[in-house]
Design an enzyme around this catalytic site. Structure first.
Site, mmCIF file in Angstrom:
data_model
loop_
_atom_site.group_PDB
_atom_site.id
_atom_site.type_symbol
_atom_site.label_atom_id
_atom_site.label_comp_id
_atom_site.label_asym_id
_atom_site.label_seq_id
_atom_site.Cartn_x
_atom_site.Cartn_y
_atom_site.Cartn_z
ATOM 1 N N LYS A 110 -14.651 1.446 -0.157
ATOM 2 C CA LYS A 110 -15.093 0.071 -0.398
ATOM 3 C C LYS A 110 -16.344 0.021 -1.275
ATOM 4 C CE LYS A 110 -12.930 -1.906 3.688
ATOM 5 N NZ LYS A 110 -13.114 -2.496 5.040
ATOM 6 N N LYS A 189 1.303 -0.437 -3.187
ATOM 7 C CA LYS A 189 1.165 -1.045 -1.870
ATOM 8 C C LYS A 189 0.742 -2.504 -2.022
ATOM 9 C CE LYS A 189 -1.541 -0.926 2.393
ATOM 10 N NZ LYS A 189 -2.651 -0.295 3.148
ATOM 11 N N LYS A 192 -4.049 -7.768 -1.396
ATOM 12 C CA LYS A 192 -4.769 -8.810 -2.140
ATOM 13 C C LYS A 192 -5.608 -8.180 -3.255
ATOM 14 C CE LYS A 192 -5.294 -11.884 1.862
ATOM 15 N NZ LYS A 192 -4.972 -10.900 2.906
#
Length: 319
Positions: A110, A189, A192
């Site tokens: 992240k 995959k 969003k």
């Protein structure tokens, strides 16, 4: 057997969310003690917009209920309505080595994608451990990218148990390999982050546009087509039983139909499958006070269990 899962209220749900997680939760209600919460504390690691978080939480509640979560069969609540989880989070942090968190893949990924390297993001696995351990969870359904977090929760539980005795149930991650990865419109995959989703509660116009964007090869209309490597087929089979998949496979192998025909067919499948859920979703959104009542009902049940657990922990730690 107690099963627990939490999903962040991060906007519109897509079919990857449904087949990858929500459908398993709905099915589990019939044979397990199902605990499910809207993870609004966790959502704060990516956004601190209070009004947006509030609205997304209500939308998430409406979505999960319309897709089959039954508040009479499952304990369903808003994470922030059970404050004990934050108390346990702090206590567990005293048993969590920095090195354990530094090895967390999710944190590194992240931050690499541009998310702020905050303490909240870094200690995310400890809060997840508190979510799990507070309710003596046995099984945690997760995607492959979350397995490590369940392992961290288990490591923390073992460390506490070695210190205090058998106070926490050791959780296990469960991944449904058949639907572990739902492909998106580009074949990657569905996520969003990749902007390749097919959203459940979007308008028919948006749904048609998303399905039309599915990437295919250049096989001519009249030629047989490879169903195994076709993104349309990979998505369509999620909605079909074995005989339905076989019929679609025959259409691919026969030739005479283009990918446009199969996209129209998929659009019809998705619309029919989620028709009732969409109607219920829109009805629930018009009744925010009713949604709050349902969440309060679940929070009351969750809080009772949490308080009983915390009382045992208070005795151990001297609070």
């Amino acid at each position: 057997m107690r099963v627990l899962t939490g999903l962040q209220p991060s906007g519109d749900l897509h079919i990857g969310n449904y087949f990858g997680a929500i459908k398993q939760m709905v099915d589990a209600q019939e044979k397990s003690q199902m605990f499910m919460f809207i993870a609004n504390y966790h959502a704060m690691t990516s956004s601190q917009d209070g009004e947006k978080l509030k609205q997304n939480s209500l939308k998430a509640a409406a979505a999960f209920l319309s897709l089959g979560i039954d508040p009479q069969k499952s304990v369903f609540w808003l994470q922030s309505d059970v404050k004990e989880v934050m108390e346990l989070y702090w206590i567990l942090s005293q048993f969590t080595p920095m090195g354990l968190l530094e090895r967390a893949h999710s944190y590194k990924d992240k931050v690499a994608k541009g998310l702020s390297a905050s303490h909240g993001l870094f200690s995310y696995p400890v809060l997840m451990a508190a979510d799990i351990l507070l309710f003596d969870t046995r099984i945690v359904p997760v995607g492959k990218d979350q397995i490590q977090h369940v392992e961290i929760a288990r490591d923390i539980a073992l460390k506490v148990n070695n210190e205090w005795g058998e106070i926490f149930t050791l959780p296990e991650a469960r991944v449904n390999e058949e639907v572990a990865v739902v492909v998106g419109t580009d074949g990657a995959k569905m996520s969003k982050s990749y902007q390749n989703t097919i959203d459940i509660f979007s308008s028919e116009k948006t749904l048609k546009k998303q399905i039309s964007s599915i990437v295919t090869d250049s096989t001519a209309l009249e030629d047989p087509k490879d169903h195994e490597n076709c993104n349309i087929f990979k998505i369509a089979k999620l909605f079909l039983d074995e005989s339905g998949q076989k019929e679609l496979q025959i259409r691919y192998e026969k030739g005479g139909e283009g990918y446009g025909h199969f996209k129209i067919y998929l659009n019809e499948l998705v619309n029919a499958y989620f028709k009732e859920a969409r109607e219920k979703y829109n009805e629930l959104l018009e009744k925010p006070s009713h949604l709050k009542e349902i969440l309060d009902f679940g929070a009351t049940k969750a809080r009772k269990i949490a308080q009983e657990k915390m009382q045992k922990i208070y005795e151990k730690i001297g609070l």
